[in-house]
Design an enzyme around this catalytic site. Structure first.
Site, PDB file in Angstrom:
ATOM      1  N   HIS A 439       0.844  -1.193   0.000  1.00  0.00           N
ATOM      2  CA  HIS A 439       0.000   0.000   0.000  1.00  0.00           C
ATOM      3  C   HIS A 439       0.880   1.244   0.000  1.00  0.00           C
ATOM      4  O   HIS A 439       1.350   1.697   1.047  1.00  0.00           O
ATOM      5  CB  HIS A 439      -0.938  -0.006   1.208  1.00  0.00           C
ATOM      6  CG  HIS A 439      -1.803   1.215   1.282  1.00  0.00           C
ATOM      7  ND1 HIS A 439      -2.242   1.761   2.468  1.00  0.00           N
ATOM      8  CD2 HIS A 439      -2.305   2.019   0.300  1.00  0.00           C
ATOM      9  CE1 HIS A 439      -2.976   2.823   2.220  1.00  0.00           C
ATOM     10  NE2 HIS A 439      -3.026   3.014   0.912  1.00  0.00           N
ATOM     11  N   ASN A 489      -5.528   3.907   7.539  1.00  0.00           N
ATOM     12  CA  ASN A 489      -6.950   4.156   7.282  1.00  0.00           C
ATOM     13  C   ASN A 489      -7.822   3.784   8.471  1.00  0.00           C
ATOM     14  O   ASN A 489      -8.860   4.417   8.714  1.00  0.00           O
ATOM     15  CB  ASN A 489      -7.402   3.401   6.035  1.00  0.00           C
ATOM     16  CG  ASN A 489      -6.913   4.069   4.764  1.00  0.00           C
ATOM     17  OD1 ASN A 489      -6.346   5.156   4.802  1.00  0.00           O
ATOM     18  ND2 ASN A 489      -7.118   3.417   3.635  1.00  0.00           N
TER      19      ASN A 489
END
Length: 587
Positions: A439, A489
């Site tokens: 990511h 997140n």
């Protein structure tokens, strides 16, 4: 002849997470200071830190420039006294009365309360005209922002004396406002509480979580560094009060914070917390482990990289790879998209030359390593292929099924998903042990963080290879387990949702968007307030991520606020649409 004015003598009563840094700032700015605390361990620790600071700069201060004691009577010499006791009305009232009893009539008294009624404290001090508030949203730091709070009874002379003191410390005066300041503190404390919960789960260690938030969100300090600086007990007490007032489970203190109640460990002020601190109070950063300890032995050599996709993230990852000297093939859905992706990389490299981040020769060398194609067969000689298509699980599954067929057996397959399950996306590849998440954060050429996500089936060799690749790409890899949201997140989007929900409260108005952003930026040091950040990320992207998080974790604090859903439905997507929480002003 006019007599030369001497700097005021300043007293600080209470040497915890606010009082100690304030005392040290006063000391380093050349003021004579008197520090008072009832805890002898606290006095000893503060003395050691002040002595260490004085030893480092012996010519700056005289030998008798500070006094530390448990005797409040010593404050009788002070011209200004700052009360920095815990945020408890009864405790502060009692201390202010004790200070008033020993101080001379002209002494200005300052309370550091952030939420208690200043008028009540001013009356309790018995010198209401000379009692002011100093609103600090976080422990003071050089160059930080503070708000001077006054009552209708406050005298102009007292305000002037405090203004002069703050100017001498290099602190910037601002006006947070009571509601925005309280809202910002709620946001931060709920954010910190979730970080502790993540640690409680055993998902990641404090260093990994701190590094992820510093590099992934640009925060000046990670959540556990912030907790140590503010003080565990301060945050725990605040959360308890907020939970009692609202019933919101987001404010129920995490188990680890509850266990810490009454213990000596509590943060930087105590010298030990989630991190360790030296005699100056500076964090002791652990020495990086060797490559053996990092598990890089046995790593597969990556000679050629593949990137699937033509969007912003795909182009950014391709640029990162070729800049690191890795031959890279980018595959898009059409020839036109492939050609355009190459142009995007070239334009980005040209901008890097203009900004002095690279040289023309390095730009040319990097671009010569990039090949753009439209056929997945071009991945036939790649050692690693990174998928960067749209964030749709079904699409990703079909893509990985194809990649499993066309890529060589040795190739590792990675997804750039930010909120989906890596195993669910890439399990169709037929090579579970060689699948992982990489990511990257946007913009990939600039952001240092990569969340390196392992599934239960990911092999140690695959992880070692990914770590070695991240090091070659000059990225910092944080290892995460495969679950929705990973680290960044999981912590970021509930915080953003909480900020939106502040606007649902009675009497909230549009001005609070700017005020809350300002309080987060100036008071807590965040690079962007929540509403500015939402507009930058994109309200539609934020909504999609919140929905995935809520589907996984169910609890209300992960739910997408109705206001956000309405804005997206009306086409207010943030900067990219020209309107979001703020309109975009044309240049």
């Amino acid at each position: 002849m006019e007599q030369e004015a001497h700097p005021p003598v300043v007293g600080v009563a209470g040497l915890g997470s606010v009082g100690e840094p304030l005392l040290r700032m006063l000391h380093s700015s050349g003021y004579e200071v008197i520090g008072i605390d009832s805890d002898f361990d606290v006095l000893t620790r503060v003395n050691e830190r002040l002595e260490a600071a004085r030893s480092a700069e012996p010519a700056v201060r005289p030998a008798d420039d500070f006094t530390l004691s448990n005797d409040v009577a010593l404050l009788g010499r002070a011209d200004v006294v700052v009360e920095a006791a815990p945020e408890n009305l009864a405790v502060k009232k009692r201390l202010l009365r004790e200070i008033d009893a020993v101080c001379k009539p002209s002494t200005v008294m300052v309370t550091t309360t952030s939420s208690l009624p200043l008028t009540h404290l001013a009356v309790a001090s018995s010198r209401s005209a000379q009692t002011l508030g100093l609103r600090l949203l976080a422990p003071p730091r050089p160059g930080g922002s503070v708000e001077v709070v006054r009552t209708a009874m406050s005298s102009a002379a007292a305000v002037r004396a405090l203004d002069e003191l703050l100017a001498g410390l290099g602190l910037e005066r601002t006006a947070f406002g009571t509601r925005p300041a309280a809202g910002a503190t709620e946001l931060v404390h709920a954010f910190l509480n979730r970080a502790v919960t993540l640690l409680d789960f055993g998902y990641a260690d404090p260093d990994s979580i701190d590094t992820a938030l510093r590099l992934g969100c640009g925060l000046p300090a990670g959540p556990f560094e912030m907790l140590d600086r503010i003080g565990w007990e301060t945050v725990r007490s605040s959360l308890q009060e907020l939970h009692a007032q609202t019933g919101d489970e987001a404010f129920r203190p995490a188990a680890l914070l509850e266990k810490s109640a009454g213990t000596a460990s509590g943060g930087r002020a105590t010298g030990r917390g989630f991190h360790s601190y030296d005699e100056f109070g500076a964090r002791i950063v652990p020495t990086p482990r060797s490559s053996d300890g990092d598990g890089l032995n046995g790593a597969q050599h990556i000679r050629r990289v593949g990137v699937l996709g033509s969007g912003t993230m795909a182009c950014g990852i391709a640029e990162v790879a070729v800049t690191a000297g890795l031959p890279t093939v980018l595959v898009a859905r059409s020839r036109a998209k492939a050609d355009r992706a190459r142009e995007v990389v070239a334009e980005s490299l040209v901008r890097a030359v203009r900004k002095g981040r690279t040289s023309p020769a390095q730009k040319d060398a990097a671009l010569s390593l990039l090949r753009s194609e439209q056929d997945l067969a071009a991945f036939g000689d790649c050692d690693l292929v990174v998928e960067a298509v749209a964030e749709e699980a079904g699409l990703k599954r079909s893509v990985f099924a194809e990649l499993g067929q066309v890529c060589p057996q040795r190739a590792l397959l990675a997804t750039t998903t930010s909120s989906l399950s890596v195993a669910d996306c890439a399990g169709s590849s037929g090579r579970a042990s060689q699948v992982l998440g990489l990511h990257f954060f946007n913009p990939a050429p600039m952001m240092k963080l990569v969340e390196l996500v392992r599934t239960p089936a990911t092999s140690e060799q695959t992880m070692a290879t990914a770590r070695a690749l991240c090091a070659r790409l000059n990225k910092t890899a944080i290892v995460c387990h495969d679950r929705t949201g990973f680290i960044v997140n999981y912590l970021l989007f509930p915080y953003l949702a909480d900020a939106i929900r502040l606007l649902d409260r009675p009497h909230a108005d549009i001005d609070e968007i700017d005020e809350i952003d300002a309080a987060m930026e100036l008071g807590h040091g965040f690079p962007m307030g929540p509403f500015r950040l939402l507009d930058a990320i994109g309200l539609d992207v934020s909504l999609a991520i919140m929905k995935r998080l809520h589907k996984e974790f169910v609890t209300p604090d992960f739910a997408a606020p109705p206001l956000l859903q309405s804005l997206v439905a009306d086409g207010c997507l943030g900067r990219k649409s020209g309107k979001g929480f703020r309109p975009v002003v044309p240049r």
